[in-house]
Enzyme design. Structure first.
Site, mmCIF file in Angstrom:
data_model
loop_
_atom_site.group_PDB
_atom_site.id
_atom_site.type_symbol
_atom_site.label_atom_id
_atom_site.label_comp_id
_atom_site.label_asym_id
_atom_site.label_seq_id
_atom_site.Cartn_x
_atom_site.Cartn_y
_atom_site.Cartn_z
ATOM 1 N N THR A 28 0.847 -1.201 0.000
ATOM 2 C CA THR A 28 0.000 0.000 0.000
ATOM 3 C C THR A 28 0.881 1.249 0.000
ATOM 4 O O THR A 28 1.951 1.250 0.619
ATOM 5 C CB THR A 28 -0.870 0.006 1.281
ATOM 6 O OG1 THR A 28 -1.716 -1.144 1.241
ATOM 7 C CG2 THR A 28 -1.756 1.253 1.363
ATOM 8 N N ALA A 83 8.010 1.529 2.302
ATOM 9 C CA ALA A 83 8.389 1.646 3.715
ATOM 10 C C ALA A 83 8.466 3.124 4.079
ATOM 11 O O ALA A 83 8.666 3.977 3.212
ATOM 12 C CB ALA A 83 9.741 0.987 3.969
ATOM 13 N N ASP A 84 8.295 3.395 5.347
ATOM 14 C CA ASP A 84 8.475 4.771 5.840
ATOM 15 C C ASP A 84 9.928 5.004 6.236
ATOM 16 O O ASP A 84 10.435 6.112 6.112
ATOM 17 C CB ASP A 84 7.526 5.018 7.011
ATOM 18 C CG ASP A 84 6.077 4.891 6.562
ATOM 19 O OD1 ASP A 84 5.695 5.634 5.645
ATOM 20 O OD2 ASP A 84 5.367 4.024 7.081
ATOM 21 N N LYS A 94 6.803 0.747 9.031
ATOM 22 C CA LYS A 94 5.740 0.808 8.038
ATOM 23 C C LYS A 94 4.437 1.181 8.727
ATOM 24 O O LYS A 94 4.335 1.132 9.937
ATOM 25 C CB LYS A 94 5.578 -0.553 7.338
ATOM 26 C CG LYS A 94 6.769 -0.891 6.454
ATOM 27 C CD LYS A 94 6.594 -2.187 5.685
ATOM 28 C CE LYS A 94 5.268 -2.340 5.036
ATOM 29 N NZ LYS A 94 4.853 -1.201 4.152
ATOM 30 N N GLU A 103 -0.469 -5.724 5.813
ATOM 31 C CA GLU A 103 0.879 -5.768 5.226
ATOM 32 C C GLU A 103 1.728 -6.811 5.947
ATOM 33 O O GLU A 103 2.464 -7.585 5.329
ATOM 34 C CB GLU A 103 1.540 -4.392 5.323
ATOM 35 C CG GLU A 103 0.895 -3.355 4.406
ATOM 36 C CD GLU A 103 1.430 -1.951 4.584
ATOM 37 O OE1 GLU A 103 1.119 -1.121 3.736
ATOM 38 O OE2 GLU A 103 2.138 -1.681 5.558
HETATM 39 C C1 5RP Z 1 1.417 1.918 4.298
HETATM 40 C C2 5RP Z 1 2.880 1.766 4.275
HETATM 41 C C3 5RP Z 1 3.628 2.346 3.136
HETATM 42 O O1 5RP Z 1 4.393 1.359 2.540
HETATM 43 C C4 5RP Z 1 4.514 3.444 3.633
HETATM 44 O O2 5RP Z 1 3.731 4.393 4.336
HETATM 45 C C5 5RP Z 1 5.259 4.143 2.497
HETATM 46 O O3 5RP Z 1 4.360 4.858 1.709
HETATM 47 P P1 5RP Z 1 4.791 5.686 0.445
HETATM 48 O O4 5RP Z 1 5.171 4.726 -0.624
HETATM 49 O O5 5RP Z 1 3.545 6.475 0.093
HETATM 50 O O6 5RP Z 1 5.931 6.597 0.837
HETATM 51 O O7 5RP Z 1 3.494 1.171 5.138
HETATM 52 O O8 5RP Z 1 0.839 1.401 5.472
#
Ligand code: 5RP
Length: 219
Positions: A28, A83-84, A94, A103
């Protein structure tokens, strides 16, 4: 190159792992959205995808990719997600998008976890990004007090309900020196559904896009 273009590059790089895969696990977020768009080009090679959120499900279906239940699909060959934050051991924070529980389940059921991100997500020490924790609503304040004792500052993500009907606490100011230990400790708090630390089961491959190319990290 913009951050969005870098996310697209990381997503494109993951396509090399999609050949000969019949059912793919899909995460996601904005990086994964680019990956889903790439998947549309090979949809005839896929039996379908297992999706980690309603948002990804809608996008997959719109592009004509069948979405399967994990219960039907069994274990998956690969799972692709963003990932964050990610460290050198390919452990991650995440859940910025709130989809951490599904996830984590799909990651656990997959042989290979491929993390796609722009290189700004790479850190030496996890914890600058507030750690998301999905909680059962009635336990929110109790869990918050326990997290405070662990040294964090939990904030309720107000006006947000997960796909599972639960709430999110975002924990600020944690210096995560021992990710697996902290993941276990938080998992042990009654009322916690999922902690967004993916340390025990981290990624197997990270594709991190930066100016000049995509860096591939493996353990
Ligand atoms: C969602 C997540 C996403 O993988 C994470 O937030 C990274 O998002 P983005 O690709 O928009 O930077 O863990 O629950």
């Amino acid at each position: 190159m913009s951050q969005e273009s870098l996310k697209k590059e990381a997503a494109r790089a993951a396509m090399e792992f999609v050949h000969n895969v019949s059912i793919i696990g899909v995460g996601t977020g904005s990086t994964v959205n680019h990956f889903i768009d790439c998947l549309a080009d090979v949809r005839h090679e896929l039996d379908g995808a297992v999706s980690s959120s309603e948002a990804s499900t809608q996008r997959l279906k719109k592009l004509g990719i069948p979405v399967l239940e994990l219960n039907q699909a069994g274990d998956l060959d690969i799972y692709v997600d963003g990932a964050d934050e990610i460290n050198g051991n390919l452990q991650m924070i995440k859940g910025g998008g709130g989809a951490l529980t599904r996830e984590k389940i799909i990651a656990a059921a997959s042989k290979k976890f491929i993390c796609i991100a722009d290189s700004s997500k790479k850190v030496n020490l996890l914890g600058r990004f507030p750690l998301p924790i999905e909680v059962i609503p009635m336990a929110r304040s109790f869990v918050a007090r326990q997290l405070f004792k662990l040294g964090g500052q939990p904030m309720w993500r107000e006006n947000f309900v997960t796909d599972n009907g639960n709430q999110i606490l975002d924990v600020h100011n944690l210096e995560i020196l021992e990710p697996i230990h902290l993941e276990q400790a938080i998992n042990n708090i009654p009322g916690v559904v999922t902690v967004g630390l993916f340390a025990d089961r981290g990624a197997d491959i990270a594709l991190l896009a930066k100016e000049g190319g995509v860096e591939k990290l493996t353990l």
